[in-house]
Design a protein around this motif. Structure first.
Motif, PDB file in Angstrom:
ATOM      1  N   THR A  64      92.959 -65.322 -39.508  1.00  0.00           N
ATOM      2  CA  THR A  64      93.858 -64.217 -39.165  1.00  0.00           C
ATOM      3  C   THR A  64      93.085 -62.916 -38.964  1.00  0.00           C
ATOM      4  O   THR A  64      93.688 -61.860 -38.839  1.00  0.00           O
ATOM      5  N   PHE A  65      91.752 -63.006 -38.937  1.00  0.00           N
ATOM      6  CA  PHE A  65      90.942 -61.798 -38.856  1.00  0.00           C
ATOM      7  C   PHE A  65      89.556 -62.143 -38.341  1.00  0.00           C
ATOM      8  O   PHE A  65      89.189 -63.308 -38.217  1.00  0.00           O
TER       9      PHE A  65
ATOM     10  N   LEU B 278      82.685 -69.383 -33.857  1.00  0.00           N
ATOM     11  CA  LEU B 278      83.592 -70.522 -34.069  1.00  0.00           C
ATOM     12  C   LEU B 278      84.788 -70.100 -34.909  1.00  0.00           C
ATOM     13  O   LEU B 278      85.141 -70.752 -35.888  1.00  0.00           O
ATOM     14  N   GLN B 279      85.419 -69.010 -34.514  1.00  0.00           N
ATOM     15  CA  GLN B 279      86.457 -68.402 -35.338  1.00  0.00           C
ATOM     16  C   GLN B 279      87.652 -69.307 -35.612  1.00  0.00           C
ATOM     17  O   GLN B 279      88.302 -69.187 -36.634  1.00  0.00           O
ATOM     18  N   ASP B 280      87.961 -70.221 -34.693  1.00  0.00           N
ATOM     19  CA  ASP B 280      89.135 -71.063 -34.876  1.00  0.00           C
ATOM     20  C   ASP B 280      88.778 -72.462 -35.366  1.00  0.00           C
ATOM     21  O   ASP B 280      89.609 -73.371 -35.321  1.00  0.00           O
ATOM     22  N   LYS B 281      87.543 -72.644 -35.841  1.00  0.00           N
ATOM     23  CA  LYS B 281      87.097 -73.951 -36.328  1.00  0.00           C
ATOM     24  C   LYS B 281      86.751 -73.879 -37.812  1.00  0.00           C
ATOM     25  O   LYS B 281      86.435 -72.813 -38.347  1.00  0.00           O
TER      26      LYS B 281
ATOM     27  N   TYR C  70      92.169 -57.383 -39.098  1.00  0.00           N
ATOM     28  CA  TYR C  70      93.218 -58.400 -39.010  1.00  0.00           C
ATOM     29  C   TYR C  70      93.887 -58.345 -37.640  1.00  0.00           C
ATOM     30  O   TYR C  70      94.227 -57.265 -37.134  1.00  0.00           O
ATOM     31  N   PHE C  71      94.067 -59.521 -37.029  1.00  0.00           N
ATOM     32  CA  PHE C  71      94.670 -59.590 -35.698  1.00  0.00           C
ATOM     33  C   PHE C  71      96.016 -58.874 -35.650  1.00  0.00           C
ATOM     34  O   PHE C  71      96.329 -58.188 -34.676  1.00  0.00           O
ATOM     35  N   ALA C  72      96.810 -59.049 -36.693  1.00  0.00           N
ATOM     36  CA  ALA C  72      98.166 -58.509 -36.702  1.00  0.00           C
ATOM     37  C   ALA C  72      98.196 -56.980 -36.660  1.00  0.00           C
ATOM     38  O   ALA C  72      99.207 -56.380 -36.292  1.00  0.00           O
ATOM     39  N   GLU C  73      97.078 -56.340 -37.041  1.00  0.00           N
ATOM     40  CA  GLU C  73      97.041 -54.881 -37.088  1.00  0.00           C
ATOM     41  C   GLU C  73      96.526 -54.256 -35.791  1.00  0.00           C
ATOM     42  O   GLU C  73      96.589 -53.044 -35.613  1.00  0.00           O
ATOM     43  N   ILE C  74      96.025 -55.093 -34.868  1.00  0.00           N
ATOM     44  CA  ILE C  74      95.442 -54.571 -33.630  1.00  0.00           C
ATOM     45  C   ILE C  74      96.537 -54.344 -32.586  1.00  0.00           C
ATOM     46  O   ILE C  74      97.383 -55.208 -32.352  1.00  0.00           O
TER      47      ILE C  74
ATOM     48  N   LEU D 226      84.272 -60.112 -27.934  1.00  0.00           N
ATOM     49  CA  LEU D 226      85.525 -59.821 -28.613  1.00  0.00           C
ATOM     50  C   LEU D 226      86.586 -60.864 -28.303  1.00  0.00           C
ATOM     51  O   LEU D 226      87.295 -61.339 -29.191  1.00  0.00           O
ATOM     52  N   LEU D 227      86.686 -61.241 -27.038  1.00  0.00           N
ATOM     53  CA  LEU D 227      87.687 -62.230 -26.648  1.00  0.00           C
ATOM     54  C   LEU D 227      87.448 -63.583 -27.309  1.00  0.00           C
ATOM     55  O   LEU D 227      88.382 -64.329 -27.577  1.00  0.00           O
ATOM     56  N   SER D 228      86.176 -63.889 -27.581  1.00  0.00           N
ATOM     57  CA  SER D 228      85.870 -65.152 -28.268  1.00  0.00           C
ATOM     58  C   SER D 228      86.302 -65.122 -29.730  1.00  0.00           C
ATOM     59  O   SER D 228      86.484 -66.168 -30.355  1.00  0.00           O
ATOM     60  N   LEU D 229      86.470 -63.918 -30.292  1.00  0.00           N
ATOM     61  CA  LEU D 229      86.875 -63.771 -31.687  1.00  0.00           C
ATOM     62  C   LEU D 229      88.386 -63.656 -31.856  1.00  0.00           C
ATOM     63  O   LEU D 229      88.905 -63.854 -32.946  1.00  0.00           O
ATOM     64  N   LEU D 230      89.085 -63.332 -30.765  1.00  0.00           N
ATOM     65  CA  LEU D 230      90.521 -63.075 -30.826  1.00  0.00           C
ATOM     66  C   LEU D 230      91.306 -64.283 -30.318  1.00  0.00           C
ATOM     67  O   LEU D 230      90.860 -64.976 -29.409  1.00  0.00           O
ATOM     68  N   PRO D 231      92.498 -64.535 -30.867  1.00  0.00           N
ATOM     69  CA  PRO D 231      93.323 -65.647 -30.375  1.00  0.00           C
ATOM     70  C   PRO D 231      93.805 -65.377 -28.951  1.00  0.00           C
ATOM     71  O   PRO D 231      94.428 -64.350 -28.678  1.00  0.00           O
ATOM     72  N   ALA D 232      93.542 -66.322 -28.048  1.00  0.00           N
ATOM     73  CA  ALA D 232      93.819 -66.120 -26.623  1.00  0.00           C
ATOM     74  C   ALA D 232      95.305 -66.008 -26.325  1.00  0.00           C
ATOM     75  O   ALA D 232      95.692 -65.417 -25.317  1.00  0.00           O
ATOM     76  N   ASN D 233      96.166 -66.552 -27.167  1.00  0.00           N
ATOM     77  CA  ASN D 233      97.604 -66.452 -26.909  1.00  0.00           C
ATOM     78  C   ASN D 233      98.155 -65.066 -27.247  1.00  0.00           C
ATOM     79  O   ASN D 233      99.265 -64.726 -26.848  1.00  0.00           O
TER      80      ASN D 233
END
Length: 236
Positions: free
Chosen positions: A126-127, A72-75, A140-144, A177-184
């Protein structure tokens, strides 16, 4: 955002679940969407429910609340547990709050108001955290830049990071992995790779060219079955 926040509840003990639902219904800014006493049913149905906050028990059979929270990464997640020793694990994954059972209305209201505040401020993760070749790591998403399936062990995934760094994520599927990462920002482009939009320089019907600082040109295959989703994603 509306004045009410949407909440779902998971507690495998029915009396505790009924009590939590009753308390939530006494709070005018909370709308209870669903209440589950089965982790298995929750996992089957939560993706089809619109909600902002999850009230989540930790100590449950087969799968615990910590594992569910990682989905539930975005909740916003508020843990309720009779075991205070779980609090450290809860805050390691950036839970909104941890309430020790028995739950009181006042304590629950405080936690849900905190969740509401974070939602209104637009706080999003953000991570994510996962076991890697160097231990439990925060990525962190921004570093991937992009993610590839390991050639040594296909259960593992290599995260290519800024500054030419790499981490090996242990025993994780691309679906997880895709469930943990922002889809946009991230998309699977073939059977083995996930890419982030910010590094895409150009693409054809078959290939994606990545522009990565201080690195020679990187080209990924664009799988035929992934082409339609990729084209739509790039146009958004």
């Amino acid at each position: 955002m509306s004045s009410k926040i949407k909440c779902i509840i998971l507690d495998d003990e029915l009396p505790g679940l009924t009590y939590l639902k009753m308390l939530c219904e006494q709070l005018p800014f909370i709308e209870v969407e669903r209440a589950f006493n089965s982790p298995e049913l929750f996992l089957k149905e939560y993706k089809n429910i619109s909600f902002d906050v999850c009230l989540l028990d930790i100590n449950m059979p087969d799968i615990n609340g910590i594992e569910i929270a990682q989905l539930l990464q975005d909740k916003q997640v508020i843990f309720t547990s009779a075991y205070p020793e779980f609090a450290v694990n809860a805050f390691e994954i950036e839970a909104c709050d941890f309430i020790k059972k028995p739950v009181t209305k006042e304590r629950l209201e405080k936690a849900l108001l905190k969740a509401q505040k974070q939602l209104n401020e637009g706080n999003t993760k953000t991570f994510f955290s996962w076991n890697t070749n160097i231990g439990k790591s925060t990525i962190y998403f921004a570093e991937i830049l992009y993610i590839t399936t390991s050639e040594i062990d296909k259960r593992d995934k290599t995260v290519h990071l800024q500054d030419n760094n790499q981490l090996i994520l242990k025993n994780i599927t691309l679906e997880k992995l895709l469930s943990l990462l922002p889809a946009n920002q991230f998309l699977q482009v073939n059977k083995a790779d996930i890419v982030t939009k910010k590094v895409i320089q150009a693409y054809t019907a078959d290939e994606i060219v990545l522009k990565i600082q201080n690195k020679t040109k990187t080209v990924l295959n664009l799988g035929e079955s992934f082409r339609k989703n990729f084209t739509a994603w790039m146009q958004n």
